[in-house]
Design a protein around this motif. Structure first.
Motif, mmCIF file in Angstrom:
data_model
loop_
_atom_site.group_PDB
_atom_site.id
_atom_site.type_symbol
_atom_site.label_atom_id
_atom_site.label_comp_id
_atom_site.label_asym_id
_atom_site.label_seq_id
_atom_site.Cartn_x
_atom_site.Cartn_y
_atom_site.Cartn_z
ATOM 1 N N PHE A 1 6.295 -3.710 2.409
ATOM 2 C CA PHE A 1 5.587 -4.772 3.169
ATOM 3 C C PHE A 1 6.392 -4.613 4.597
ATOM 4 O O PHE A 1 7.461 -4.383 4.666
ATOM 5 N N VAL A 2 5.384 -4.696 5.418
ATOM 6 C CA VAL A 2 5.836 -4.427 7.068
ATOM 7 C C VAL A 2 4.961 -5.039 7.816
ATOM 8 O O VAL A 2 3.709 -5.567 7.548
ATOM 9 N N GLY A 3 5.312 -5.493 9.067
ATOM 10 C CA GLY A 3 4.660 -6.280 9.855
ATOM 11 C C GLY A 3 4.216 -5.332 10.956
ATOM 12 O O GLY A 3 5.157 -4.736 11.606
ATOM 13 N N ILE A 4 2.890 -5.195 11.534
ATOM 14 C CA ILE A 4 2.366 -4.256 12.363
ATOM 15 C C ILE A 4 1.712 -5.387 13.616
ATOM 16 O O ILE A 4 0.672 -6.115 13.127
ATOM 17 N N ILE B 1 0.489 -0.626 -0.452
ATOM 18 C CA ILE B 1 0.845 -0.961 0.883
ATOM 19 C C ILE B 1 0.400 -2.648 1.222
ATOM 20 O O ILE B 1 -0.564 -2.866 1.013
ATOM 21 N N VAL B 2 1.451 -3.385 1.958
ATOM 22 C CA VAL B 2 1.193 -4.556 2.086
ATOM 23 C C VAL B 2 1.632 -4.651 3.433
ATOM 24 O O VAL B 2 2.671 -4.345 3.992
ATOM 25 N N THR B 3 0.965 -5.379 4.325
ATOM 26 C CA THR B 3 0.974 -5.445 5.846
ATOM 27 C C THR B 3 0.672 -6.982 6.367
ATOM 28 O O THR B 3 -0.179 -7.623 5.581
ATOM 29 N N THR B 4 1.447 -7.688 7.298
ATOM 30 C CA THR B 4 0.695 -8.609 7.996
ATOM 31 C C THR B 4 0.766 -8.320 9.642
ATOM 32 O O THR B 4 1.186 -7.047 9.778
ATOM 33 N N VAL B 5 0.512 -9.371 10.250
ATOM 34 C CA VAL B 5 -0.049 -9.111 11.438
ATOM 35 C C VAL B 5 0.891 -9.071 12.583
ATOM 36 O O VAL B 5 0.449 -8.817 13.710
ATOM 37 N N SER B 6 2.270 -9.123 12.328
ATOM 38 C CA SER B 6 2.941 -8.927 13.466
ATOM 39 C C SER B 6 4.606 -8.848 12.731
ATOM 40 O O SER B 6 4.707 -9.502 11.772
ATOM 41 N N PRO B 7 5.662 -8.292 13.425
ATOM 42 C CA PRO B 7 7.030 -7.978 12.961
ATOM 43 C C PRO B 7 7.589 -9.281 12.659
ATOM 44 O O PRO B 7 8.245 -9.437 11.752
ATOM 45 N N THR B 8 7.587 -10.107 13.749
ATOM 46 C CA THR B 8 8.200 -11.573 13.835
ATOM 47 C C THR B 8 7.498 -12.423 12.515
ATOM 48 O O THR B 8 8.546 -13.111 11.837
ATOM 49 N N TYR B 9 6.213 -12.240 12.349
ATOM 50 C CA TYR B 9 5.662 -13.184 11.396
ATOM 51 C C TYR B 9 5.840 -12.635 9.867
ATOM 52 O O TYR B 9 6.210 -13.344 8.812
ATOM 53 N N ALA C 1 -2.919 1.392 15.380
ATOM 54 C CA ALA C 1 -3.613 2.266 14.340
ATOM 55 C C ALA C 1 -2.599 3.535 14.081
ATOM 56 O O ALA C 1 -2.733 4.031 12.898
ATOM 57 N N ALA C 2 -1.643 4.014 14.943
ATOM 58 C CA ALA C 2 -0.782 5.065 14.598
ATOM 59 C C ALA C 2 0.148 4.641 13.563
ATOM 60 O O ALA C 2 0.559 5.417 12.645
ATOM 61 N N GLN C 3 0.523 3.558 13.506
ATOM 62 C CA GLN C 3 1.623 2.848 12.613
ATOM 63 C C GLN C 3 0.666 2.875 11.191
ATOM 64 O O GLN C 3 1.310 3.394 10.138
ATOM 65 N N TYR C 4 -0.605 2.518 10.986
ATOM 66 C CA TYR C 4 -1.096 2.253 9.823
ATOM 67 C C TYR C 4 -1.641 3.672 9.385
ATOM 68 O O TYR C 4 -1.457 4.120 8.303
ATOM 69 N N GLU C 5 -1.813 4.595 10.404
ATOM 70 C CA GLU C 5 -2.112 6.251 10.082
ATOM 71 C C GLU C 5 -0.847 6.694 9.269
ATOM 72 O O GLU C 5 -0.960 7.428 8.161
ATOM 73 N N GLU C 6 0.377 6.401 9.632
ATOM 74 C CA GLU C 6 1.475 6.780 9.140
ATOM 75 C C GLU C 6 1.847 6.209 7.852
ATOM 76 O O GLU C 6 2.146 7.032 6.529
ATOM 77 N N LEU C 7 1.547 4.869 7.620
ATOM 78 C CA LEU C 7 1.561 4.454 6.207
ATOM 79 C C LEU C 7 0.551 5.165 5.460
ATOM 80 O O LEU C 7 0.802 5.273 3.890
ATOM 81 N N TYR C 8 -0.530 5.263 5.893
ATOM 82 C CA TYR C 8 -1.618 5.848 4.983
ATOM 83 C C TYR C 8 -1.125 7.194 4.516
ATOM 84 O O TYR C 8 -1.221 7.246 3.113
ATOM 85 N N GLU C 9 -0.848 8.118 5.632
ATOM 86 C CA GLU C 9 -0.527 9.333 5.012
ATOM 87 C C GLU C 9 0.629 9.386 4.110
ATOM 88 O O GLU C 9 0.573 10.233 3.171
ATOM 89 N N ARG D 1 -5.342 5.060 -2.410
ATOM 90 C CA ARG D 1 -4.068 4.095 -2.434
ATOM 91 C C ARG D 1 -4.761 2.860 -1.770
ATOM 92 O O ARG D 1 -5.429 2.767 -0.894
ATOM 93 N N ILE D 2 -4.114 1.800 -1.994
ATOM 94 C CA ILE D 2 -4.760 0.276 -1.931
ATOM 95 C C ILE D 2 -3.666 -0.370 -0.809
ATOM 96 O O ILE D 2 -2.425 -0.380 -1.012
ATOM 97 N N CYS D 3 -4.243 -0.784 0.273
ATOM 98 C CA CYS D 3 -3.542 -1.413 1.417
ATOM 99 C C CYS D 3 -3.990 -2.935 1.483
ATOM 100 O O CYS D 3 -5.464 -3.121 1.795
ATOM 101 N N PHE D 4 -3.119 -3.796 1.547
ATOM 102 C CA PHE D 4 -3.633 -5.268 1.636
ATOM 103 C C PHE D 4 -2.908 -5.826 2.867
ATOM 104 O O PHE D 4 -1.924 -5.684 3.209
ATOM 105 N N THR D 5 -3.768 -6.450 3.700
ATOM 106 C CA THR D 5 -3.278 -7.000 4.781
ATOM 107 C C THR D 5 -3.573 -8.643 4.751
ATOM 108 O O THR D 5 -4.870 -9.000 4.677
#
Length: 964
Positions: A755-758, A723-731, A943-951, A667-671
């Protein structure tokens, strides 16, 4: 931050600062203070509007609410609006009171059975307290009601503010009339004073004349003056017809009129004081609202303590706890609403202060009799202030409207989550201890597994693992089977596969494809994220590998066991195959593959990482070569994680080319670390790496949203990634707006489900003042003496003056040459890793007045080294720095000084508060330094949040493969 920026300016007494937007320096010195500052640069045409923040600590609204049954859910939803309407009527009957209605009895209706779940510890210890899941559901439902009621109270506060403004306008008109009358009275008093002097002179002369006449002998009304006999006719005086007497009477009448005017002015001043009292009443109402909000926050904190008990539950409660955490994330919009209300109340306070100043000015005018010219000038200044207040109020209204719109969206997400929690609760209510399950249950479960296998809905290996769990009467498969009641076969298979995923492998295989990695090839925060997240995932039991370009300028001394492999990987580019030499080594304990292209353009032998005219070709070549490496070596990773536009090509290349060749396990995750940079280029350039230009240069694929003859790699990655992420929830919230998204906001909204901010973390091993080898003296939160030693060391290293060592430093970019010989200032236009560590250690404060900041690691590292951050509330700064004066934030989370407006006044205000705190409360400052050093910004939580998205993504892929 100093470790991110290409240049850092250091001022001689321990303060470093990176390009603020203030136009003038603050010149007043402060004792024994060092400050560091960093600012993220952006294009001059970019204006950043404040967005909804997401506070890292959980929201602090009280949710002490009554649980509800399934049958009463619809009734509750329908009654919520009625309750809100009733509460609005209550508010409208009293201008002095504002309240929020919450149910605190915590009791279930008599017709509903209380449902409790008792779960034993795995180690056989004592049981945790009974968890009332229905109570939690009721608390969350009524939280929505409380939020709506709180919103109504804020609207009421705005209406009160409008009344204050109208009363202020009336007061201004009355003051103008008083000022005119005061000027007239002043003139008349002057005339009266002059007339009074004349009258007194005449009276003196008359008295002398009478005395002289009485002293002389008079006969028949005759008297002698100067040797002559006079016989004056005094009948005219007796009759009151003398002009002198008439003048005296007129003056007396005029004096009476003046006294009346003075009394009238005193009455008007009394009215002004009454108006002040009304303003004080309104201020008390505002205080009442704030007290209600604090009470809600304290109650919510108590509820949070109850929720935290869920962490002691075993595996079967994990899913519910995670959903509650997601629900708390949705409630952060409500906290931002509270911030807006507070800003409005602050404006109210400013208005009250302006009225007090006006009253003081009026009294001063009465005492000193200002001239009419000064009154005219004062009125002009007052009018300008009124216009400025009107403009600010209009801006506040616009911002409140946008907040309301975002709030409505969050309420919808909130309701969706409530429905999911309801279903989860119903499922949990059917569970019983594993020992109570009859053999018929386990036999039926085994038959279900065999049926799915025979129908080819499960693979044989997965079915074998599930059978073993059933034979052992594993509680996990019991709970999973009970949760599948009423669901179709596809949903049952997906649930079972989540169990097999954790059984088949100790962890996931994750490959990061990136252009940077700290410390071997680092330009900014991207390099820190790749190494920090990689090590955190590795500690959690996952196999993590990194693929990087082999730059000629990278730091080879940070690579362990670097060697070239006796293999050549060929990759396609510009219609032909090019050879790539593969190097391997370890960086920070992680396995890394370095790709060295044998291309005539020498793509990565340019002496720098970015900024070349052919960057699009360089990194599209690298992305294709990286995938070719994975494909030819037979690797089958679960996750391929690519970063920023430089490796955004991986997503379309993987699905358009390699997945069709059977390489489709991942699966492809892009940040995207910064949406300011998207790598757009003419569409024809896309064909070099083998992608079909005509197929992808379309609005629903990679075509740039603004320029249709260009392609946008970041847009392509958003569309093609799982999966698409960026580097903070507010951003993540800010980039969904037209300004923050830089043209991609509509694309992000369309793909919002993935899309989620972590919030990023920092590498606490690399940034540790107690073990940092770059420092002159190590220190920690319990012993801060080392900070002073490091401050002295950086003075000597930069050849700064040691005199007047207690004043704070300043810096401004572009004046390096001017200050080369200055005793207290240095501007260094370079990156120096060792110096950046020393700057953090030597700084008492770290100023980050960023116009925008996706995440920012600077403030986290600064706190790690005991430098208190002073930041503008934007992006990740909003999620990591909380003002020491913000009563809505728990004391243990307050860690810096913040400001909102991106101007000199906003920055200066925050600096003044920080300097005042530093000078007036040295003991409190030392405690603040210790608190910020103890704050946890490590990568474990992220890392736990990324782990959950991955799984979750891998589980969905396996379920789809089983169905196929």
């Amino acid at each position: 931050m100093a470790s991110e920026a290409c240049g850092a300016l250091v001022l001689g007494h321990g303060l470093s600062y990176c390009k603020p937007f203030a136009r003038h320096p603050i010149t007043r010195p402060r004792p024994f203070l060092s400050v560091s500052c960093k600012m993220r640069h952006r294009n001059s045409s970019s204006q950043h509007r404040r967005q909804v923040k997401k506070v890292t600590p959980e929201p602090h609204l009280n949710l002490n609410l009554q649980p509800q049954s399934e049958e009463s859910h619809e009734v509750q939803n329908s009654s919520t609006k009625n309750d809100v309407r009733s509460h609005q009527e209550t508010l409208s009957t009293s201008d002095a009171d504002a309240c929020l209605v919450t149910k605190t009895d915590g009791l279930l209706p008599s017709s509903i059975e209380e449902k409790n779940i008792a779960i034993e510890h795995v180690d056989g210890g004592q049981q945790p307290p009974i968890v009332h899941l229905q109570d939690l559901i009721g608390m969350i439902r009524n939280a929505e009601k409380n939020i709506l009621l709180l919103n109504q109270a804020r609207v009421r506060a705005l209406e009160d503010l409008d009344k204050i403004l109208s009363e202020k306008e009336t007061l201004q008109a009355e003051m103008n009339v008083l000022e005119m009358k005061l000027a007239e009275t002043d003139a008349r008093l002057k005339v009266a004073a002059q007339e009074k002097i004349n009258v007194e002179l005449l009276e003196d002369q008359l008295e002398k004349l009478n005395n002289e006449m009485s002293s002389r002998n008079t006969i028949d009304g005759q008297f002698e003056i100067g040797g002559k006999i006079w016989n004056p006719d005094l009948s005219s005086l007796d009759a009151g017809n003398s002009p002198l007497v008439e003048d005296l009477d007129a003056l007396k009448k005029e004096n009476m009129l003046l006294k009346d005017d003075v009394q009238t002015l005193k009455a008007k001043l009394t009215d002004v004081k009454e108006t002040e009292e009304r303003v004080l009443v309104l201020e008390k109402e505002r205080s009442s609202l704030e007290d209600s909000l604090r009470e809600l926050e304290s109650r919510f904190s108590a509820a949070q303590i109850d929720v935290s008990k869920l962490t002691s539950l075993t595996y079967e409660c994990k899913a519910l706890r995670e959903r509650v955490e997601n629900l708390q994330t949705l409630l952060e919009n409500a906290t931002q609403q509270a911030d807006q209300a507070k800003l409005v109340l602050q404006q109210n306070q400013e208005l009250r202060q302006k009225v007090e100043k006006l009253e003081a000015s009026l009294e001063e005018t009465n005492a000193h009799k200002f001239s009419s010219d000064m009154f005219q000038h004062y009125n002009e200044l007052l009018q300008q202030k009124v216009e400025l207040l009107d403009e600010r109020l209009e801006m506040s209204d616009q911002e409140i409207n946008s907040q309301i719109q975002l709030y409505q969206e969050s309420v919808k997400e909130f309701q969706d989550t409530l429905e999911k929690l309801k279903e989860e609760s119903e499922r949990r209510s059917l569970q019983r201890p594993a020992d109570d399950m009859p053999w018929q249950f386990w036999s039926r479960l085994l038959l279900t597994i065999d049926g799915l296998l025979l129908e080819k809905k499960l693979l044989s290996n997965d079915a074998k693992l599930l059978r073993e769990m059933a034979w052992k009467r594993d509680v996990r498969i019991r709970d999973a089977y009970l949760a599948c009641k009423g669901k179709n076969d596809h949903e049952i298979v997906a649930t079972f596969l989540k169990l097999t995923l954790s059984q088949t492998s100790p962890g996931l295989h994750v490959v990061h494809i990136a252009a940077e990695m700290a410390p071997v090839a680092k330009v900014g925060g991207l390099g820190d994220v790749v190494s920090g997240l990689g090590k955190a995932l590795q500690r959690r039991g996952h196999l993590v590998e990194i693929v990087l370009p082999k730059y000629d300028c990278m730091q080879h001394d940070h690579i362990g066991d670097l060697k070239v492999l006796d293999v050549v990987v060929q990759s396609y580019f510009d219609g032909q195959l090019f050879k790539n030499k593969i190097w391997v080594g370890t960086v920070e304990g992680l396995p890394v593959y370095f790709i060295e292209p044998h291309h005539p353009a020498n793509f990565f032998w340019r002496g720098r990482y970015y900024g070349e005219h052919d960057d699009f070709k360089r990194f599209s070549f690298f992305s294709r070569a990286a995938l070719e490496l994975l494909y030819q070596t037979g690797k089958r990773p679960d996750i391929i994680h690519c970063h920023d536009w430089q490796t955004a090509f991986v997503a379309p290349l993987y699905w358009e080319i390699y997945a069709r060749q059977g390489f489709n396990s991942a699966r492809i995750c892009f940040t995207c670390h910064n949406f300011e940079y998207q790598g757009t280029t003419p569409a024809s350039e896309l064909g070099s790496c083998g992608l079909d230009v005509h197929h992808l240069n379309r609005p629903d694929r990679m075509q740039d949203n603004s320029t249709h003859d260009k392609v946008n790699p970041v847009k392509g990655a958003i569309i093609f990634s799982n999966i698409v992420t960026t580097v903070s929830p507010t951003y993540a919230q800010e980039v969904r707006t037209a300004e923050g998204g830089r043209g991609l906001h509509e694309t992000l909204k369309f793909h919002s489900k993935k899309f989620v901010g972590i919030l990023n973390g920092i590498d606490t091993d690399a940034w540790n003042p107690s073990t940092d080898g770059f420092l002159s003296m190590q220190y920690n939160a319990d012993d801060l003496h080392g900070k002073a030693k490091n401050k002295d060391a950086i003075r000597k290293y930069l050849k700064l003056s040691s005199t007047d060592a207690f004043q704070p430093l300043r810096e401004f970019e572009g004046i390096a040459n001017h200050f080369q010989s200055h005793p207290h200032v240095r501007l260094l236009l370079k990156y120096d890793d060792a110096l950046s560590h020393t700057i953090y250690a030597a700084s008492d404060m770290f100023v980050i007045p960023s116009m925008f900041e996706p995440c920012g690691l600077t403030q986290m590292i600064a706190m790690r080294y005991g430098a208190v951050p002073i930041v503008r509330k934007t992006g990740g700064l909003t999620d990591s720095v909380f003002d020491v004066d913000d009563d809505t934030i728990p004391v243990q989370y307050r860690n810096g000084f913040t400001f909102m407006t991106p101007d000199e006044q906003g920055l200066s205000s925050a600096l003044e508060r920080a300097f005042s705190y530093y000078m007036k409360n040295p003991v409190g400052w030392q405690q603040l330094v210790r608190n910020v050093m103890r704050m946890d910004f490590c990568w474990d939580s992220s890392a736990a949040q990324y782990e959950e998205l991955y799984e979750k993504s891998v589980a969905r892929a396996r379920a789809a493969a089983a169905r196929a």
